[in-house]
Design an enzyme around this catalytic site. Structure first.
Site, PDB file in Angstrom:
ATOM      1  CG  HIS A  51      -4.217  -0.803  -1.265  1.00 44.73           C
ATOM      2  ND1 HIS A  51      -3.881  -0.631   0.218  1.00 44.73           N
ATOM      3  CD2 HIS A  51      -4.592  -1.938  -1.466  1.00 44.73           C
ATOM      4  CE1 HIS A  51      -4.442  -1.957   0.695  1.00 44.73           C
ATOM      5  NE2 HIS A  51      -4.954  -2.692  -0.546  1.00 44.73           N
ATOM      6  CB  SER A  91      -0.755  -0.142   1.210  1.00 43.04           C
ATOM      7  OG  SER A  91      -2.022   0.861   1.270  1.00 43.04           O
ATOM      8  CG  ASP A 100      -5.750  -5.535   1.798  1.00 47.55           C
ATOM      9  OD1 ASP A 100      -6.327  -6.648   2.025  1.00 47.55           O
ATOM     10  OD2 ASP A 100      -5.971  -4.845   0.633  1.00 47.55           O
TER      11      ASP A 100
END
Ligand SMILES: C[S@@+](CC[C@H](N)C(=O)[O-])C[C@H]1O[C@@H](n2cnc3c(N)ncnc32)[C@H](O)[C@@H]1O
Lengths: 284, 189
Positions: free
Chosen positions: B34, B7, B126
């Site tokens: 992401h 991310s 996540d």
């Protein structure tokens, strides 16, 4: 320092739950005639596990028993397994390419039939209707908008969407080459945008199952975007056969942004019109 | 196969890892980062600059091949089926699409113990669930050393959930993969 580890790197082991899952899908098909057997494994698995959790059955086998005994649990499973996410002018570049590269050719026909397969709640259909109207084609078009789910079709017929989405849709519309003020196409109350009924004047909404139903007409263009990604390769091939059969020669096929003809059985029957936008034309 | 999630700062870390790997690196690598929605294949172009292995955005039903880096396209979940990738526009999972958990969990189902999962820097959780699932099926978990991470939250979450001993800087992750997968070449480096 990195440590030594041994790994069975090349020995992929199939999912131990695959057998149970297969069994569930077979049973559902036998009992209810609803066929998810050829949907993409990973998507189905994910969704089924969500049902296992929500229905508190613990295992897929127990979910199967529940679903076979309880039609309401079956309804919930079916709702879970069909993904309806959609948007207006989703991937504006696609609509722009359609406007620039396909519309001029369509203008040479006196009458047009278009098919939006897997239209979900209709956002894509209204987008297409708006585009065709701005190009002066709406009056000689008939749009067939189909989906396997009656639930979404009735929403599509209503054409009422959350007002909160309009900002994004307006931006998409503009990027797609829209020529008017987007707000002209709907009336707003405090929560909803109600799309103008004339947009569906030439639209026919109907139930159609790509996994089982036959071709029902011949079309100048077919949109089937973000629908076949939920199918496995063999069902995709079937559907490509159906589309090929349903397209007129030099008819157009539009797919979703991450879909391509490249891995399909029908690649050679088409030429790319806009590769990145997944617009193809039937050439044999 | 190798699955990688990242991310905040993940792209930078991924570039470093890919730099360590030769074009002949035999395993498929699938990445969910992401990202904001950008046009075209911007991310794969950037990653390609440092990578000897070909990098591209995964397409629906694309066969999973070795010596290739597949990137989840923006706004799609990337899922692993036994023979190919499948994409989906399901709702975001914990606000993320692509979701790292979705990639990892499907890889665990499709490949079982033959999965190496790498969780890079990021400011959310996540990847934690997916990594736990991969571990429970016998796969191997690597996390970026939180100390080297732009944001330590994500690797730390996976570290807490899996207790993996494989905690390395991005450079080390590259070296470790090489040693793990092509033991002979790494001896000569
Ligand atoms: C994710 S939506 C895509 C909507 C729209 N085309 C878009 O791209 O935004 C997928 C739709 O495909 C429909 N669908 C799934 N299986 C189908 C089938 N076998 N036949 C026809 N439609 C199907 C679902 O009901 C759902 O509405």
């Amino acid at each position: 320092m990195v440590e030594d580890v041994k790994l069975p790197l090349r020995q992929a082991k199939p999912d131990p739950e695959a057998v149970e899952l297969r069994d569930l899908l077979e049973s559902v098909f036998d009992r209810y005639g609803v066929d998810f057997r050829d949907y993409a494994y990973s998507s189905v698995k994910r969704r089924v596990m969500r049902r296992v959790l929500d229905e508190k059955t613990g295992t897929i086998s127990a979910l199967k028993e529940k679903v076979l005994a309880d039609p309401l649990a079956m309804d919930r499973l079916q709702v879970e397994l069909t993904i309806h996410v959609t948007a207006m002018f989703r991937d504006p570049g696609f609509f722009r390419a359609f406007r620039e590269k396909v519309v001029p050719a369509l203008k040479t026909y006196p009458f047009l039939r278009l098919w939006v397969a897997g239209c979900s709640t209709g956002e894509e259909v209204y987008s297409l209707a708006i585009l065709l109207r701005e190009e002066g084609l709406h009056d000689r078009c008939r749009i067939y908008a189909t989906d396997v789910s009656d639930r979404v079709l009735s929403k599509a017929k209503a054409g009422i969407y959350p007002l909160s989405a309009m900002q994004e849709y307006t931006r998409n519309y503009q990027q797609a080459g829209g020529q008017h003020a987007f707000a002209e196409y709907y009336t707003a109350d405090s929560d909803f945008a109600i799309f103008r009924p004339f947009l569906r004047d030439n639209v026919l909404f109907a139930a159609h199952n790509l996994a089982g139903d036959a071709s029902f007409n011949e079309f100048n263009a077919i949109f089937c975007r973000n629908v076949m990604i939920y199918f496995n390769r063999s069902l995709q091939d079937r559907v490509h056969g159906l589309f090929h059969e349903s397209l007129l020669m030099y008819g157009y096929l539009g797919l979703g942004r991450s879909e391509t003809m490249r891995f399909s059985s029908h690649e050679n029957y088409y030429e790319p019109i806009a590769v990145k936008e997944r617009l193809y034309r039937k050439i044999k | 196969m190798i699955v990688i999630g990242g991310s905040l700062g993940g792209m930078k870390a991924l570039r470093v890892i890919l730099k360590e790997l030769p074009a002949t690196f035999p395993l498929p690598i699938a990445c969910a980062l992401h990202r904001r929605r950008e046009p075209d294949d911007l991310l794969s172009h950037i990653l390609q600059q440092d990578s000897a292995i070909p990098v591209s955005e995964a397409l629906d039903k694309e066969p999973i091949c070795g010596s290739h880096v597949y990137i989840a396209p923006p706004d799609y979940h990337l899922q692993v089926d036994p023979l190919n990738f499948s994409l989906s526009i399901d709702d975001p999972v914990q606000y993320a699409r692509p979701s790292i958990d979705v990639l990892f969990e499907s890889a665990a189902d499709a490949f079982g113990p033959a999965v190496i999962a790498i969780v890079l820097t990021g400011a959310n959780h996540d990847g934690q669930r997916g990594a736990a699932r991969i571990q429970s099926r016998g796969g191997l978990i690597i996390v970026q050393d939180p100390e080297t991470s732009e944001s330590p939250v994500m690797p730390q979450a996976t570290l807490d959930a899996t207790g993996t001993r494989h905690v390395y800087s991005p450079e080390k992750i590259g070296a470790f993969l090489l040693k793990l997968v092509v033991p002979d070449t790494s001896k000569n480096r």
